[in-house]
Enzyme design. Structure first.
Site, mmCIF file in Angstrom:
data_model
loop_
_atom_site.group_PDB
_atom_site.id
_atom_site.type_symbol
_atom_site.label_atom_id
_atom_site.label_comp_id
_atom_site.label_asym_id
_atom_site.label_seq_id
_atom_site.Cartn_x
_atom_site.Cartn_y
_atom_site.Cartn_z
ATOM 1 N N GLU A 159 -11.717 -3.240 -3.847
ATOM 2 C CA GLU A 159 -10.682 -2.258 -4.191
ATOM 3 C C GLU A 159 -10.355 -2.421 -5.674
ATOM 4 O O GLU A 159 -9.798 -3.438 -6.082
ATOM 5 C CB GLU A 159 -9.430 -2.522 -3.350
ATOM 6 C CG GLU A 159 -9.673 -2.552 -1.856
ATOM 7 C CD GLU A 159 -8.574 -3.302 -1.099
ATOM 8 O OE1 GLU A 159 -7.391 -2.986 -1.290
ATOM 9 O OE2 GLU A 159 -8.900 -4.216 -0.327
ATOM 10 N N HIS B 20 -9.822 2.487 -0.325
ATOM 11 C CA HIS B 20 -9.840 1.299 0.535
ATOM 12 C C HIS B 20 -11.024 1.335 1.506
ATOM 13 O O HIS B 20 -10.863 1.066 2.698
ATOM 14 C CB HIS B 20 -8.513 1.217 1.287
ATOM 15 C CG HIS B 20 -8.130 -0.160 1.715
ATOM 16 N ND1 HIS B 20 -8.923 -0.942 2.523
ATOM 17 C CD2 HIS B 20 -7.030 -0.898 1.439
ATOM 18 C CE1 HIS B 20 -8.316 -2.093 2.732
ATOM 19 N NE2 HIS B 20 -7.164 -2.097 2.081
ATOM 20 N N HIS C 64 0.814 -1.217 0.000
ATOM 21 C CA HIS C 64 0.000 0.000 0.000
ATOM 22 C C HIS C 64 0.852 1.274 0.000
ATOM 23 O O HIS C 64 0.599 2.225 0.747
ATOM 24 C CB HIS C 64 -0.960 -0.007 1.193
ATOM 25 C CG HIS C 64 -2.138 -0.928 1.003
ATOM 26 N ND1 HIS C 64 -2.578 -1.362 -0.219
ATOM 27 C CD2 HIS C 64 -2.999 -1.495 1.908
ATOM 28 C CE1 HIS C 64 -3.638 -2.159 -0.079
ATOM 29 N NE2 HIS C 64 -3.904 -2.265 1.200
HETATM 30 C C1 BGC Z 1 -4.836 -6.235 1.624
HETATM 31 C C2 BGC Z 1 -4.940 -7.003 2.920
HETATM 32 C C3 BGC Z 1 -4.697 -6.040 4.044
HETATM 33 C C4 BGC Z 1 -5.702 -4.907 3.952
HETATM 34 C C5 BGC Z 1 -5.494 -3.852 5.014
HETATM 35 C C6 BGC Z 1 -5.898 -5.187 1.624
HETATM 36 O O1 BGC Z 1 -5.857 -4.447 0.438
HETATM 37 O O2 BGC Z 1 -4.912 -7.082 0.507
HETATM 38 O O3 BGC Z 1 -4.033 -8.061 2.950
HETATM 39 O O4 BGC Z 1 -4.782 -6.660 5.288
HETATM 40 O O5 BGC Z 1 -5.630 -4.303 2.698
HETATM 41 O O6 BGC Z 1 -4.199 -3.438 5.030
#
Ligand code: BGC
Length: 348
Positions: free
Chosen positions: A313, A176, A106
Site C-alpha cells: 500500500e 488496498h 482507514h
Molecule cells: C493495516 C492492517 C489491517 C489491514 C486491513 C492494513 O493497511 O495496516 O493492520 O489489518 O489494513 O484492515
C-alpha cells in the site's frame, strides 16, 4: 455520469446502484467497481500466456458491504491509523471516529472504501471515478473531491489520484489490493518473493501506530532490500513482527518522494509472474494478510485465509498528522494534489 457504460453490480441498502467496468488493453485486463473504487479483478499473463487473476476479491456487493478487509478498495480520506482519532491542524483539534482498537483507521467506519463513487469517464483502457466528501465527513475538515483514474498501459496498471479541498485538511489515499501472484485462489503466498526498496521503516506500537522514529532495516528481518521469500521471516520472533502477527509495517521508500520511483517488487516461481511497484509517495505498507481469518470465502469459490495475499500500500506514513518528523500529509486549501502508483508486470 457514465453508468450506462458499465454493468450493474447490485444496489446498496441505502439505494445507490453499484456498477462494474472492465478495462482491457490486450495485455492485461481488470474490473473496477464503483463501490469503494474497488479493483475486483486483475488478469495478467503467466509464463505460458494464460491470464491469471492476481488480486483477492468477492463475488457479491453484499460481501463487499459486510467484510472489513478492504479487498482492492481505495482507502481515504486518510489511510491507515491516526492515533486515538485526534489531530491538530491550524491550532484546532479534530476528533475522528475510532474504529480500530483505540485508533482511527482507514478513514473511519464510513470511509471512502465504503462509498459509491461516480464513474466520470471511461475508455477501453481507463476509468476515472470521483467522490465528494463534505466538510466534517468522518470528522475531517474541508469539502474535498477525490478522483482516481485506473489506466492500463503496456503491461502495467497505473493508479492516478487527485484530491482538492476548500479548506486545509489531511489526505492520504491508497489502493488496498491483496496480491497473490500465483493466482488469487492458490492459498498462502509464503513461497513468493518480495523486495522493498527501503533502508528504513517506521516501527509501531502494539496498536499499529508508529513510534515516530525511522529505524534502519539492516540486520533485521525487516530488511527486504534483496528478494526474500515472504515466509522466510514472517513468523520470526522479532518483536515488531510478533506484535503485528507478521508484516504490517510502513517502509520509508529510498529516493525522493514526489517522483515515480521503484518502491517494491514481488514474484511467483509457480506462475512466473513478477510485479514491480512504482510510486511517488513517501511510504509503502507491506502487509501479509495477518488478519484474514481461515475460511474467508472469496470470489469464484475461493476460500482465503491468513497469508493468502500480500498488500503493498503506497501511502503517507501512518499517523503522520500527529508526527512532526514524518513527511507532512497536509492538503492545503485550493491546491490540487496528485499522486501516482504503478503495478507493472512481466514474466520470469
Ligand atoms: C493495516 C492492517 C489491517 C489491514 C486491513 C492494513 O493497511 O495496516 O493492520 O489489518 O489494513 O484492515
Amino acid at each position: 455520469m457514465l453508468q450506462h457504460a458499465a454493468t450493474a453490480f447490485g444496489m446498496t441498502p441505502w439505494g445507490e446502484a453499484v456498477s462494474s467496468v472492465t478495462l482491457d488493453n490486450g495485455v492485461i485486463s481488470c474490473e473496477i467497481l464503483t463501490y469503494g473504487a474497488v479493483l475486483r479483478r486483475l488478469l495478467v499473463p503467466d509464463r505460458h500466456g494464460r491470464a491469471v487473476d492476481v488480486v483477492l476479491g468477492y463475488d457479491t456487493l453484499q460481501d463487499y458491504l459486510e467484510r472489513d478487509k478492504y479487498f482492492g478498495a481505495v482507502v481515504g480520506r486518510f489511510a491507515n491509523r491516526i492515533a486515538k482519532g485526534r489531530f491538530v491542524l491550524n491550532g484546532k483539534e479534530y476528533i475522528l471516529p475510532i474504529n480500530n482498537g483505540e485508533n482511527h483507521h482507514h478513514g473511519g467506519p464510513n470511509g471512502f472504501s465504503q462509498r459509491v463513487w461516480t464513474l466520470e469517464e471511461r475508455t477501453d483502457t481507463t476509468a476515472t471515478l470521483s467522490l465528494h466528501s463534505p466538510d466534517g465527513d468522518e470528522g475531517y475538515p474541508g469539502n474535498l473531491t477525490a478522483k482516481i483514474t485506473y489506466a492500463l498501459e503496456g503491461s502495467g496498471l497505473f493508479l492516478r489520484y487527485e484530491a482538492l479541498s476548500d479548506a486545509d485538511t489531511v489526505c492520504s489515499l491508497l489502493n488496498h489490493s491483496y496480491f497473490n501472484l500465483s493466482g488469487h485462489d492458490t492459498g498462502p503466498v509464503l513461497d513468493q518473493w518480495v523486495t522493498v526498496h527501503a533502508s528504513a521503516y517506521t516501527p509501531a506500537d502494539g496498536s499499529g501506530v508508529p513510534l515516530g522514529i525511522l529505524a534502519p532495516v539492516e540486520g533485521t528481518p525487516m530488511d527486504l532490500r534483496q528478494p526474500v521469500r515472504i515466509g522466510q521471516w514472517v513468523d520470526d520472533g522479532f518483536a515488531q513482527l510478533r506484535q503485528a502477527g507478521g508484516y504490517d509495517h510502513n517502509y520509508v521508500i529510498d529516493g525522493q518522494p514526489g517522483s515515480l520511483r521503484p518502491a517494491a517488487a514481488a514474484s511467483s516461481d509457480a506462475s512466473g509472474i513478477a510485479m514491480e511497484v512504482l510510486t511517488d509517495r513517501p511510504g509503502v505498507h507491506f502487509y501479509t494478510a495477518n488478519f484474514v481469518e481461515p475460511g474467508h470465502t472469496g470470489k469464484d469459490g475461493a476460500v482465503y485465509g491468513p497469508r493468502h495475499g500480500f498488500c503493498l500500500e503506497t501511502q503517507h506514513f501512518p499517523d503522520s498528522p500527529n508526527q512532526p518528523a514524518f513527511p507532512s500529509p497536509l492538503l492545503p486549501a485550493g491546491q490540487l494534489c496528485r499522486h501516482e502508483t504503478g503495478f507493472v508486470f512481466r514474466t520470469i
